[in-house]
Design an enzyme around this catalytic site. Structure first.
Site, PDB file in Angstrom:
ATOM      1  N   GLY A  65     -26.751  23.913  56.599  1.00  0.00           N
ATOM      2  CA  GLY A  65     -28.221  23.227  56.622  1.00  0.00           C
ATOM      3  C   GLY A  65     -27.368  22.735  57.167  1.00  0.00           C
ATOM      4  O   GLY A  65     -26.856  22.756  58.385  1.00  0.00           O
ATOM      5  N   GLY A  66     -28.095  20.748  57.065  1.00  0.00           N
ATOM      6  CA  GLY A  66     -28.126  19.793  58.235  1.00  0.00           C
ATOM      7  C   GLY A  66     -26.917  19.494  58.139  1.00  0.00           C
ATOM      8  O   GLY A  66     -26.054  18.988  59.463  1.00  0.00           O
TER       9      GLY A  66
ATOM     10  N   GLY B  84     -25.218  25.215  96.504  1.00  0.00           N
ATOM     11  CA  GLY B  84     -25.774  24.155  95.677  1.00  0.00           C
ATOM     12  C   GLY B  84     -23.955  24.334  94.474  1.00  0.00           C
ATOM     13  O   GLY B  84     -23.813  22.836  94.300  1.00  0.00           O
ATOM     14  N   ALA B  85     -23.627  25.126  94.650  1.00  0.00           N
ATOM     15  CA  ALA B  85     -22.642  25.469  93.329  1.00  0.00           C
ATOM     16  C   ALA B  85     -21.454  24.649  94.203  1.00  0.00           C
ATOM     17  O   ALA B  85     -19.956  23.280  93.770  1.00  0.00           O
ATOM     18  CB  ALA B  85     -21.903  26.689  93.525  1.00  0.00           C
TER      19      ALA B  85
HETATM   20  C1  HXC Z   1     -23.447  21.204  43.894  1.00  0.00           C
HETATM   21  C2  HXC Z   1     -22.532  23.063  44.572  1.00  0.00           C
HETATM   22  C3  HXC Z   1     -22.925  22.857  46.171  1.00  0.00           C
HETATM   23  C4  HXC Z   1     -24.006  22.143  46.208  1.00  0.00           C
HETATM   24  C5  HXC Z   1     -21.579  24.869  45.429  1.00  0.00           C
HETATM   25  N1  HXC Z   1     -21.846  24.583  44.621  1.00  0.00           N
HETATM   26  N2  HXC Z   1     -22.601  24.014  46.848  1.00  0.00           N
HETATM   27  N3  HXC Z   1     -22.347  21.752  43.585  1.00  0.00           N
HETATM   28  N4  HXC Z   1     -24.683  21.612  45.049  1.00  0.00           N
HETATM   29  N5  HXC Z   1     -24.437  22.378  47.781  1.00  0.00           N
HETATM   30  C6  HXC Z   1     -20.803  24.816  42.734  1.00  0.00           C
HETATM   31  C7  HXC Z   1     -21.207  25.879  42.469  1.00  0.00           C
HETATM   32  O1  HXC Z   1     -22.288  25.372  41.679  1.00  0.00           O
HETATM   33  C8  HXC Z   1     -19.947  25.997  41.831  1.00  0.00           C
HETATM   34  O2  HXC Z   1     -19.693  25.676  41.429  1.00  0.00           O
HETATM   35  C9  HXC Z   1     -18.957  25.860  42.823  1.00  0.00           C
HETATM   36  O3  HXC Z   1     -19.393  24.838  43.642  1.00  0.00           O
HETATM   37  C10 HXC Z   1     -18.307  26.394  43.948  1.00  0.00           C
HETATM   38  O4  HXC Z   1     -19.043  27.338  44.068  1.00  0.00           O
HETATM   39  P1  HXC Z   1     -19.643  28.909  43.883  1.00  0.00           P
HETATM   40  O5  HXC Z   1     -20.521  29.116  44.452  1.00  0.00           O
HETATM   41  O6  HXC Z   1     -18.509  29.276  43.571  1.00  0.00           O
HETATM   42  O7  HXC Z   1     -17.641  29.021  44.794  1.00  0.00           O
HETATM   43  P2  HXC Z   1     -18.629  30.686  46.144  1.00  0.00           P
HETATM   44  O8  HXC Z   1     -19.022  31.612  45.976  1.00  0.00           O
HETATM   45  O9  HXC Z   1     -17.440  30.511  47.111  1.00  0.00           O
HETATM   46  O10 HXC Z   1     -19.861  30.248  47.436  1.00  0.00           O
HETATM   47  C11 HXC Z   1     -20.213  29.449  48.491  1.00  0.00           C
HETATM   48  C12 HXC Z   1     -21.273  28.866  48.664  1.00  0.00           C
HETATM   49  C13 HXC Z   1     -22.532  28.680  47.553  1.00  0.00           C
HETATM   50  C14 HXC Z   1     -21.663  30.196  49.882  1.00  0.00           C
HETATM   51  C15 HXC Z   1     -20.989  27.280  49.806  1.00  0.00           C
HETATM   52  O11 HXC Z   1     -22.315  27.390  46.539  1.00  0.00           O
HETATM   53  C16 HXC Z   1     -23.663  28.290  48.425  1.00  0.00           C
HETATM   54  O12 HXC Z   1     -24.540  28.509  48.820  1.00  0.00           O
HETATM   55  N6  HXC Z   1     -23.972  26.863  47.550  1.00  0.00           N
HETATM   56  C17 HXC Z   1     -25.368  26.221  48.196  1.00  0.00           C
HETATM   57  C18 HXC Z   1     -25.039  25.840  49.634  1.00  0.00           C
HETATM   58  C19 HXC Z   1     -26.360  25.694  50.603  1.00  0.00           C
HETATM   59  O13 HXC Z   1     -27.222  25.687  50.289  1.00  0.00           O
HETATM   60  N7  HXC Z   1     -26.097  24.520  50.213  1.00  0.00           N
HETATM   61  C20 HXC Z   1     -27.278  23.135  50.782  1.00  0.00           C
HETATM   62  C21 HXC Z   1     -27.719  22.759  50.375  1.00  0.00           C
HETATM   63  S1  HXC Z   1     -28.809  21.743  51.811  1.00  0.00           S
HETATM   64  P3  HXC Z   1     -19.252  25.721  39.593  1.00  0.00           P
HETATM   65  O14 HXC Z   1     -19.247  24.693  38.504  1.00  0.00           O
HETATM   66  O15 HXC Z   1     -20.054  26.868  39.230  1.00  0.00           O
HETATM   67  O16 HXC Z   1     -16.943  26.347  39.976  1.00  0.00           O
HETATM   68  C22 HXC Z   1     -28.064  21.255  52.373  1.00  0.00           C
HETATM   69  C23 HXC Z   1     -28.563  19.760  53.358  1.00  0.00           C
HETATM   70  C24 HXC Z   1     -28.097  19.090  54.158  1.00  0.00           C
HETATM   71  O17 HXC Z   1     -26.770  20.522  52.265  1.00  0.00           O
HETATM   72  C25 HXC Z   1     -29.132  18.469  54.826  1.00  0.00           C
HETATM   73  C26 HXC Z   1     -28.169  17.299  56.126  1.00  0.00           C
HETATM   74  C27 HXC Z   1     -29.004  16.467  56.713  1.00  0.00           C
END
Ligand code: HXC
Length: 514
Positions: free
Chosen positions: A169-170, A404-405
């Site tokens: 993401g961002g 040019g290069a």
């Molecule tokens: C809160 C999160 C989290 C998040 C992971 N966790 N990402 N908690 N916010 N963004 C937590 C999970 O719930 C889990 O908690 C623990 O971290 C480990 O994650 P898993 O999913 O079990 O690990 P894995 O299977 O290795 O997968 C990793 C992952 C997945 C691919 C990164 O967690 C995922 O898809 N996360 C969300 C990613 C996402 O969409 N982020 C975007 C957010 S928006 P528990 O308690 O179960 O262990 C963003 C915008 C930013 O980032 C903009 C800035 C301008």
């Protein structure tokens, strides 16, 4: 008192364990070091000083009031690399997935501010699920604060991003704003939207690895600069990169004393550079033969391979090297090569690192795709970056330097301080074949034997223009040298330009083509 100190130590140990042993075991099964191990591996032994271990989030939404997030999912502080101060942050995936909330971001911002105030490089290790979803806009604002600092620190201190897990993401825009991005080959990914979103929106099927793995970003997108097999290998490469760089824009790069003699004769260069303009060679061998101890750290070695850029040293001083690679696309300039070189040149100029350019290019790569892709706009970046650079600029014309290069590859007209040429150099407006076809088109087609006449005219053009002497006669080339003397001549030129001062009219900033 002793009881209180014991309590403190216990608390410190508990927090230092991050998400706990079970999560650490799961993390390590993936071949990853923990956040803290990464910092300890990166820095000199016993040099790490941790900050803000006790920081806590204040989120109470979505059950967060009962969620312990030891260290807030990021380890921050400072330490040394080869005795020189650096600041670090390392996201801890075992703590709420290394997700970034308000307090996590504050910890990172604090060390970024300290790095700028103290003029020391900032190294950010990324391993995170992105914005902590439960914290909503506070998490987003945290990213905004980091991006803002990345931008203000640009050109003030070197900023290095190390991707050792997800960065989605961002969140990807912090690394993208920094100077160098490292990725580990097996467990790092960077993408704006993941495979599921892409499938839903465009219908495309793609794996996480094929979308944003280290290989893709090092070969295809150009987002990353270095790729490493393991965490340890990656952090070793970071240490090596830091050894070439000054700590900030006001300090010199560290002198790495080499006993490689300045006057070492490069006998190998005689065989390495083919006299025939259409035979190729590996320009990295030429670079290695010239610089101190052949120690060349190539940047983006797998991207736009027709342009080679990287760090080396001459007479113990760090230099940035830019070279056309005749082995790939004959060393022609295209969109990606122009972008790659321009960004590298701007980094070097920001941090007072002199530029050494090796020229062997037939020109810009022809093609509809290049034109539609904006080679005019992208190629202009190279001209802009060289012209804008006020560091010492040394240029060696090895063979082809056409059109040019020729100008774009740090010619005298773009402010090169020293331009030397090998006797094999060909400095002209275009290659002899193309020139003869245009200049003598009618003459050749009306000749009794057009093929023979064409050969004669090509030879005539080559004799007259495809050499370094015309440019040398106009002072565009300072000297034509025996290639075996290249190292000595360049070391001398670097010393002669070491005190260079160049003033430009004051302005807010130029408007470089983007
Ligand atoms: C809160 C999160 C989290 C998040 C992971 N966790 N990402 N908690 N916010 N963004 C937590 C999970 O719930 C889990 O908690 C623990 O971290 C480990 O994650 P898993 O999913 O079990 O690990 P894995 O299977 O290795 O997968 C990793 C992952 C997945 C691919 C990164 O967690 C995922 O898809 N996360 C969300 C990613 C996402 O969409 N982020 C975007 C957010 S928006 P528990 O308690 O179960 O262990 C963003 C915008 C930013 O980032 C903009 C800035 C301008």
């Amino acid at each position: 008192m002793l009881e209180k100190i014991r309590e403190l130590e216990l608390l410190r140990q508990t927090i230092s364990l991050g998400g706990g042993q079970k999560r650490i075991d799961k993390h390590k099964e993936k071949g990853k070091l923990t956040a803290r191990e990464r910092i300890l591996f990166l820095l000199d032994p016993q040099s790490f000083v941790e900050l803000d271990l006790f920081m806590r989030h204040r989120c109470t939404d979505f059950g967060m009031e009962s969620v312990e997030a030891p260290g807030e999912g990021v380890v921050t502080g400072y330490g040394t690399i080869d005795g020189r101060l650096v600041y670090v942050s390392s996201q801890d995936f075992t703590v709420v997935g290394g997700s970034l909330g308000e307090a996590h971001a504050q910890k990172i911002c604090k060390v970024m501010d300290m790095a700028v105030r103290n003029g020391a490089p900032m190294i950010s290790i990324n391993d995170s699920g992105g914005a902590r979803i439960q914290e909503g806009v506070d998490a987003l604002n945290g990213y905004g604060n980091i991006f803002y600092r990345n931008t203000l620190a640009s050109g003030v201190i070197p900023q290095i991003s190390v991707i050792m897990g997800p960065c989605a993401g961002g969140a990807v825009y912090s690394p993208a704003l920094t100077d160098f991005v490292f990725m580990t080959a097996t467990h790092s990914q960077m993408f704006i939207t993941g495979p599921q979103v892409i499938k839903a929106v465009t219908g495309e099927d793609v794996t996480m690895e094929d979308l944003g793995g280290a290989n893709v970003h090092n070969t295809t997108s150009g987002v990353a600069h270095f790729m490493a097999a393991t965490d340890e290998d990656c952090l070793t490469q970071v240490r090596r990169l830091v050894s070439f760089l000054p700590s900030n824009n006001l300090s010199e790069a560290p002198a790495n004393f080499s006993d490689d003699p300045v006057s070492r004769v490069g006998e190998r260069l005689l065989e390495l550079i083919p006299a025939e303009a259409n035979r190729s060679y590996d320009v990295r061998e030429l670079v290695a033969e010239v610089i101190d101890d052949g120690d060349f750290m190539e940047v983006q070695p797998f991207y736009a391979e027709n342009m080679v850029v990287g760090f080396g040293r001459l007479n113990s001083r760090t230099i940035g090297i830019i070279a056309n690679q005749p082995k790939v696309l004959a060393g022609s300039l295209d969109i990606n090569a122009s972008d790659k070189a321009a960004r590298f040149i701007r980094f070097c100029d920001s941090f007072n690192i002199p530029l050494l350019t090796f020229v062997d290019t037939p020109g810009y790569l022809p093609g509809v795709n290049q034109e539609y892709g904006g080679i005019i706009r992208h190629g202009a970046k190279l001209l802009y970056a060289y012209s804008e650079a006020t560091v010492p600029k040394l240029t060696v014309i090895v063979r082809k330097a056409y059109g040019g290069a020729y100008l774009a590859m740090c010619s005298r007209a773009l402010g090169a301080d020293t331009v030397i040429a090998f006797p094999t150099a060909e400095v002209a407006v275009m290659g002899p074949e193309g020139a003869a076809n245009i200049l003598f088109k009618d003459f050749i087609s009306n000749a009794e034997s057009p093929a023979e006449t064409r050969r004669e005219k090509i030879s005539e053009y080559r004799q007259k223009f495809a050499n370094p002497y015309v440019a040398a006669a106009r002072g565009m080339v300072d000297d034509i040298i025996d290639p075996r003397d290249t190292r000595r001549v360049l070391c001398n030129a670097l010393e002669a330009n070491a005190t260079k001062r160049e003033q430009r009219p004051p302005r807010k900033h130029g408007n470089m083509p983007l």
